[in-house]
Design an enzyme around this catalytic site. Structure first.
Site, PDB file in Angstrom:
ATOM      1  N   PHE A 167     -28.373 -21.482  26.584  1.00 48.23           N
ATOM      2  CA  PHE A 167     -29.485 -22.195  25.810  1.00 48.23           C
ATOM      3  C   PHE A 167     -30.809 -21.979  25.696  1.00 48.23           C
ATOM      4  O   PHE A 167     -31.210 -22.095  27.026  1.00 48.23           O
ATOM      5  CB  PHE A 167     -28.852 -23.668  26.003  1.00 48.23           C
ATOM      6  CG  PHE A 167     -27.750 -24.304  25.393  1.00 48.23           C
ATOM      7  CD1 PHE A 167     -27.515 -24.591  24.169  1.00 48.23           C
ATOM      8  CD2 PHE A 167     -26.626 -24.626  26.211  1.00 48.23           C
ATOM      9  CE1 PHE A 167     -26.396 -24.940  23.681  1.00 48.23           C
ATOM     10  CE2 PHE A 167     -25.409 -24.774  25.963  1.00 48.23           C
ATOM     11  CZ  PHE A 167     -25.011 -25.200  24.442  1.00 48.23           C
ATOM     12  N   ASP A 168     -31.461 -22.003  24.825  1.00 44.95           N
ATOM     13  CA  ASP A 168     -32.876 -22.283  24.792  1.00 44.95           C
ATOM     14  C   ASP A 168     -33.201 -23.642  25.181  1.00 44.95           C
ATOM     15  O   ASP A 168     -32.412 -24.444  25.150  1.00 44.95           O
ATOM     16  CB  ASP A 168     -33.383 -21.751  23.513  1.00 44.95           C
ATOM     17  CG  ASP A 168     -35.160 -22.194  23.673  1.00 44.95           C
ATOM     18  OD1 ASP A 168     -35.770 -21.615  24.479  1.00 44.95           O
ATOM     19  OD2 ASP A 168     -35.518 -22.846  22.587  1.00 44.95           O
TER      20      ASP A 168
END
Length: 282
Positions: A33-34
């Site tokens: 995930f960013d």
């Protein structure tokens, strides 16, 4: 389809000890995930911090569209594109911004609706979750802890702590995150070295898509972040989703989650995950 039943609590953060140790790479399921714009809404913390820091240095404040573009790429790279910002000024601007962000910004940020529930679902299903962000690693760790979601991730990888020095983008950061959870990006694109593994990136900007592509990975784009109109489409994100419910659907389609959200481990089997460098007990 999406179930209305509550997600199971996140009691453990599974990790991949090493790709070589996995007899069947099809058992490997990972979501990277960013951070800002994907997991957490900066709620103006980044842009207002930039405005403050530029004002202190007498630099003309850009319009909101330009300010919004600061969410995602390395801070020094974005600052260098502004008129009046010289290379010599960047360290001082970054320091002023950082102090403001530490004092107010992290507390003002908010986890996007549905994200914590999705993370709990992924944890309960035995999916390895990690963060790959352009934010410095220490700052990312602190933000995730303040927002109460650090426990969901087996690894957090960001940029070097000195934000006044531009770095090489998301590719190396994703590589370091993959290495931290036991995969080997140095051996080549995962699509070739572990073709049966299910590993995917989730992000809101072109930098996430490009970083994923550097390792042979697909990136799911999220519309609730800070990408200008058309950026994710042009970058090649697929699919692009507008809600966390649709993101969950996309992860089911990608083979990360099963439609029934079945737990990955048999009853009575509990895996305790400890920080990197310490023993993992099965």
């Amino acid at each position: 389809m999406i179930s209305d039943s509550p997600a199971a609590p996140a009691t453990a953060r599974p990790t991949v000890d090493s790709a070589a140790d996995a007899a069947d790479t099809s058992d490997i399921r990972v979501v990277l995930f960013d951070l800002d714009g994907t997991l957490v809404d900066p709620a103006g913390a980044i842009t207002l911090g930039v405005v403050h820091a530029l004002g202190v240095h007498g630099i003309e404040i850009p319009d909101q569209e330009v300010l919004d573009s600061f969410v995602g790429p390395p801070l020094a790279t974005s600052l260098a594109s502004l008129p009046g910002v010289t290379e010599a000024l960047i360290p001082s601007i970054v320091e002023e911004y950082r102090q403001r962000y530490l004092a107010e910004g992290m507390q003002a940020s908010r986890v996007y609706p549905g994200i914590e529930e999705l993370l709990s679902t992924l944890n309960a299903a035995g999916v390895v979750c990690a963060v790959a962000t352009s934010k410095p690693t220490g700052l990312a760790e602190r933000l995730l802890s303040i927002q109460g979601i650090r426990e969901h991730f087996a690894a957090v990888q960001g940029s070097p702590e000195d934000e006044s020095v531009p770095h090489d983008g998301k590719g190396p950061i994703l590589g370091a995150a993959l290495e931290a959870i036991g995969l080997d990006p140095a051996a080549g694109p995962l699509s070739q070295t572990a073709p049966d593994a299910r590993v995917i990136m989730v992000g809101d900007r072109i930098f996430d898509v490009d970083g994923a592509a550097a390792h042979g990975l697909r990136c799911i784009g999220v519309r609730w972040g800070y990408a200008p109109a058309g950026e994710l489409e042009e970058a090649g994100a697929y699919p692009i989703v507008s809600t966390t419910e649709r993101l969950e659907d996309a992860l089911i389609s990608a083979g990360i989650l099963s439609p029934a959200k079945q737990l990955a481990y048999a009853p009575g089997y509990v895996r305790f995950v400890t920080p990197r460098g310490r023993q993992t007990l099965d």
